[in-house]
Write a protein that holds these residues in place. Structure first.
Motif, mmCIF file in Angstrom:
data_model
loop_
_atom_site.group_PDB
_atom_site.id
_atom_site.type_symbol
_atom_site.label_atom_id
_atom_site.label_comp_id
_atom_site.label_asym_id
_atom_site.label_seq_id
_atom_site.Cartn_x
_atom_site.Cartn_y
_atom_site.Cartn_z
ATOM 1 N N ARG A 139 34.056 10.808 10.460
ATOM 2 C CA ARG A 139 34.830 10.634 11.693
ATOM 3 C C ARG A 139 34.076 9.712 12.660
ATOM 4 N NH1 ARG A 139 39.111 13.891 12.790
ATOM 5 N NH2 ARG A 139 39.540 15.594 11.318
ATOM 6 N N LYS A 140 34.828 9.137 13.568
ATOM 7 C CA LYS A 140 34.231 8.283 14.594
ATOM 8 C C LYS A 140 33.345 9.109 15.524
ATOM 9 C CE LYS A 140 37.064 6.570 17.621
ATOM 10 N NZ LYS A 140 38.140 5.743 18.238
ATOM 11 N N ILE A 141 32.249 8.506 15.988
ATOM 12 C CA ILE A 141 31.324 9.167 16.918
ATOM 13 C C ILE A 141 31.682 8.766 18.346
ATOM 14 C CG2 ILE A 141 28.916 9.497 17.565
ATOM 15 C CD1 ILE A 141 29.602 10.515 14.787
ATOM 16 N N VAL A 142 31.798 9.762 19.245
ATOM 17 C CA VAL A 142 32.170 9.491 20.643
ATOM 18 C C VAL A 142 31.237 10.283 21.571
ATOM 19 C CG1 VAL A 142 34.591 9.031 20.091
ATOM 20 C CG2 VAL A 142 33.868 11.370 20.645
ATOM 21 N N ARG A 143 31.248 9.912 22.801
ATOM 22 C CA ARG A 143 30.538 10.659 23.843
ATOM 23 C C ARG A 143 31.584 11.149 24.832
ATOM 24 N NH1 ARG A 143 25.216 10.449 26.000
ATOM 25 N NH2 ARG A 143 24.640 9.815 23.886
ATOM 26 N N HIS A 144 31.879 12.459 24.793
ATOM 27 C CA HIS A 144 32.902 13.018 25.671
ATOM 28 C C HIS A 144 32.421 13.049 27.126
ATOM 29 C CE1 HIS A 144 35.549 14.148 22.408
ATOM 30 N NE2 HIS A 144 34.577 14.812 21.797
ATOM 31 N N LYS A 145 33.361 12.956 28.029
ATOM 32 C CA LYS A 145 33.053 12.958 29.456
ATOM 33 C C LYS A 145 32.315 14.243 29.835
ATOM 34 C CE LYS A 145 35.196 12.436 34.009
ATOM 35 N NZ LYS A 145 36.480 12.254 34.747
ATOM 36 N N GLY A 146 31.204 14.068 30.535
ATOM 37 C CA GLY A 146 30.434 15.209 31.004
ATOM 38 C C GLY A 146 29.444 15.745 29.988
ATOM 39 N N GLU A 147 29.408 15.168 28.770
ATOM 40 C CA GLU A 147 28.481 15.639 27.750
ATOM 41 C C GLU A 147 27.285 14.695 27.629
ATOM 42 O OE1 GLU A 147 30.370 16.346 24.018
ATOM 43 O OE2 GLU A 147 31.477 18.090 24.731
ATOM 44 N N LYS A 148 26.146 15.234 27.243
ATOM 45 C CA LYS A 148 24.925 14.451 27.106
ATOM 46 C C LYS A 148 24.661 14.037 25.669
ATOM 47 C CE LYS A 148 22.685 16.732 31.060
ATOM 48 N NZ LYS A 148 21.499 17.517 31.515
ATOM 49 N N GLU A 149 25.438 14.595 24.716
ATOM 50 C CA GLU A 149 25.216 14.310 23.304
ATOM 51 C C GLU A 149 26.457 13.714 22.672
ATOM 52 O OE1 GLU A 149 22.693 17.270 21.065
ATOM 53 O OE2 GLU A 149 23.443 18.571 22.653
ATOM 54 N N ASP A 150 26.244 12.948 21.596
ATOM 55 C CA ASP A 150 27.362 12.399 20.837
ATOM 56 C C ASP A 150 28.090 13.511 20.095
ATOM 57 O OD1 ASP A 150 26.838 9.825 21.634
ATOM 58 O OD2 ASP A 150 25.649 9.315 19.870
ATOM 59 N N SER A 151 29.372 13.272 19.864
ATOM 60 C CA SER A 151 30.209 14.252 19.176
ATOM 61 C C SER A 151 31.086 13.546 18.149
ATOM 62 C CB SER A 151 31.113 14.999 20.177
ATOM 63 O OG SER A 151 30.364 15.684 21.142
ATOM 64 N N PHE A 152 31.660 14.329 17.249
ATOM 65 C CA PHE A 152 32.658 13.797 16.342
ATOM 66 C C PHE A 152 34.006 13.747 17.053
ATOM 67 C CE2 PHE A 152 29.677 15.672 13.149
ATOM 68 C CZ PHE A 152 29.346 14.480 12.524
ATOM 69 N N SER A 153 34.792 12.739 16.724
ATOM 70 C CA SER A 153 36.072 12.527 17.384
ATOM 71 C C SER A 153 37.197 13.257 16.667
ATOM 72 C CB SER A 153 36.383 11.026 17.417
ATOM 73 O OG SER A 153 37.707 10.794 17.846
ATOM 74 N N ASN A 154 38.239 13.609 17.428
ATOM 75 C CA ASN A 154 39.464 14.164 16.848
ATOM 76 C C ASN A 154 40.385 13.066 16.313
ATOM 77 O OD1 ASN A 154 39.669 17.023 16.763
ATOM 78 N ND2 ASN A 154 39.788 17.092 18.991
ATOM 79 N N ASP A 155 40.052 11.808 16.578
ATOM 80 C CA ASP A 155 40.916 10.702 16.170
ATOM 81 C C ASP A 155 41.063 10.644 14.651
ATOM 82 O OD1 ASP A 155 41.053 10.083 18.817
ATOM 83 O OD2 ASP A 155 39.708 8.349 18.714
ATOM 84 N N GLU A 156 42.226 10.160 14.223
ATOM 85 C CA GLU A 156 42.502 10.003 12.789
ATOM 86 C C GLU A 156 42.001 8.633 12.329
ATOM 87 O OE1 GLU A 156 46.699 10.635 12.600
ATOM 88 O OE2 GLU A 156 46.531 12.472 13.790
ATOM 89 N N TYR A 157 40.679 8.488 12.391
ATOM 90 C CA TYR A 157 40.063 7.199 12.091
ATOM 91 C C TYR A 157 38.743 7.463 11.389
ATOM 92 C CZ TYR A 157 37.771 2.685 12.881
ATOM 93 O OH TYR A 157 37.113 1.500 12.709
ATOM 94 N N SER A 158 38.495 6.751 10.293
ATOM 95 C CA SER A 158 37.280 7.003 9.528
ATOM 96 C C SER A 158 36.309 5.833 9.617
ATOM 97 C CB SER A 158 37.624 7.261 8.050
ATOM 98 O OG SER A 158 38.256 6.131 7.470
ATOM 99 N N ILE A 159 35.024 6.148 9.503
ATOM 100 C CA ILE A 159 33.980 5.131 9.438
ATOM 101 C C ILE A 159 33.457 5.110 7.998
ATOM 102 C CG2 ILE A 159 33.366 5.339 11.870
ATOM 103 C CD1 ILE A 159 31.049 7.123 11.097
#
Length: 375
Positions: A9-29
């Motif tokens: 899954r795509k890696i994102v940084r959600h608002k207000g978070e200090k760490e990277d997260s996996f995305s809910n998007d239907e998109y693959s790397i």
């Protein structure tokens, strides 16, 4: 006990978070990133909690591993030898990233005990966004790690970006994503075989003698099929003990030589078990709408597997009781027996424990390799 997420899954940084997260998007790397789940502070969700607040790490905390500084597993070998006092090195486990860190931790844990400490590689089916996957991980941990009947102590959860809707059309949109994810899984297999070669070429390190099992549910079998398409026979090592194909959404001819995919499983695993349900409504939809009336393996069973009958078994779950999950989804769908039926779970536990297929209780033997789960 350890649970890892392997995700393309795509890696994102959600608002207000200090760490990277996996995305809910239907998109693959192209490649898997690795994360480790943290159950230390886990608490079951408060049912009164607002749905919008029950997302990502609010469901289950996890930490992404860094990418490795260099490829290969020489650094893992150096750390292991250093910890044994056999080599001086400034490297520690903190210098390891990605699959290096995951394989290191698994080897350390699995080799430190004489008890069963098996690994389950699980590939989920369709209609899962990442939040759904985190909930599924919790269920799998309760089912396979917390149950004393199960030999599983570690789970590798393959997170691939399936569609997030149960609408039938999205079910079939997941095909392309499953193919891409299978290619990523193939690379992971080669990484693992390289790890084995790099580590155990040193005589001071010995195999842990624990077992690895693979379980694929529904369209997760297409991820597995894509991986098998890409694997070259001469490069396959038998590193899997049990392969369990649950309600598989692939053609019933998948073991045929012309398909050149699942017929490679006997090269990869000691035993293959096909769990099917002839009342599977979900696979019925798949068959009659988007697969040109091609019968599905998880509903109709395989075609000709005579040449593989010593290794491949068929377990018919049509007459099971969905005693654990009574909602309409499970009662009508007949697609999630491993979650909804204590009979299926008991059969799976016996399988994972390596009991001879003719001695597993709760079955009726139909032919040499075909069995029916009975009440």
């Amino acid at each position: 006990m350890s649970v890892f997420i392997l995700s393309n899954r795509k890696i994102v940084r959600h608002k207000g978070e200090k760490e990277d997260s996996f995305s809910n998007d239907e998109y693959s790397i192209p490649n898997f990133r690795i994360a480790k789940c943290d159950f230390d502070g886990y608490k079951d969700a408060n049912p009164t909690r607002k749905k919008k607040d029950y997302t990502n790490r609010n469901i289950l905390d996890y930490k992404l591993f860094s990418e490795p500084e260099k490829q290969g597993y020489e650094d893992v070998l150096e750390v292991l030898l250093s910890e044994k006092g056999l080599k001086k090195s400034n490297l520690t486990a903190d210098n390891l990233g990605g699959t290096q860190r995951m394989f290191y931790e698994l080897y350390k844990n699995m080799s430190s005990t004489k008890k069963r400490s098996d690994v389950l590689l699980f590939i989920h089916g369709y209609a899962y966004d990442f939040d759904d996957e985190l909930k599924a991980i919790i269920d799998l941990k309760k089912l396979f790690i917390d149950q004393p009947e199960s030999p599983i102590e570690h789970i590798l959860f393959v997170s691939w970006p399936a569609s997030s809707s149960l609408v039938p059309l999205t079910y079939f949109d997941d095909k392309a994503s499953s193919i891409n994810s299978g290619t990523s899984l193939m690379r992971l297999f080669y990484f693992y075989t390289q790890f084995l070669k790099d580590i155990f070429s040193n005589r001071d390190l010995v195999p842990c003698n624990q077992r690895i099992h693979l379980m694929a549910h529904s369209m997760g079998n297409r991820v597995l099929q894509s991986m098998l398409y890409s694997l070259k026979r001469e490069n396959i090592l038998r590193v899997i003990d049990q392969v369990l194909l649950l309600n598989a959404d692939v053609t019933y001819k998948v073991f045929d030589d012309s398909e050149d995919s699942f017929n490679k499983l006997p090269l990869l695993a000691n035993r293959v078990s096909i769990y099917l349900n002839r009342k599977d409504t979900i696979l019925g939809i798949s068959q009659f709408t988007k697969n040109i009336l091609t019968p599905r393996l998880g509903k109709n069973g395989p075609g000709d597997i005579e040449a593989l009958k010593d290794i491949v078994s068929v377990i018919d779950c049509t007459f099971i009781d969905n005693d654990l999950k009574k909602t309409l989804k499970f009662e009508i769908g007949n697609h999630w027996g491993y979650l909804s039926s204590s009979q299926v779970q008991d059969d799976i536990f016996q399988n994972l424990n390596g009991i001879d297929r003719n001695l597993i209780t709760g079955r009726r033997k139909e032919t040499e390799n075909i069995f029916t789960i009975i009440s």
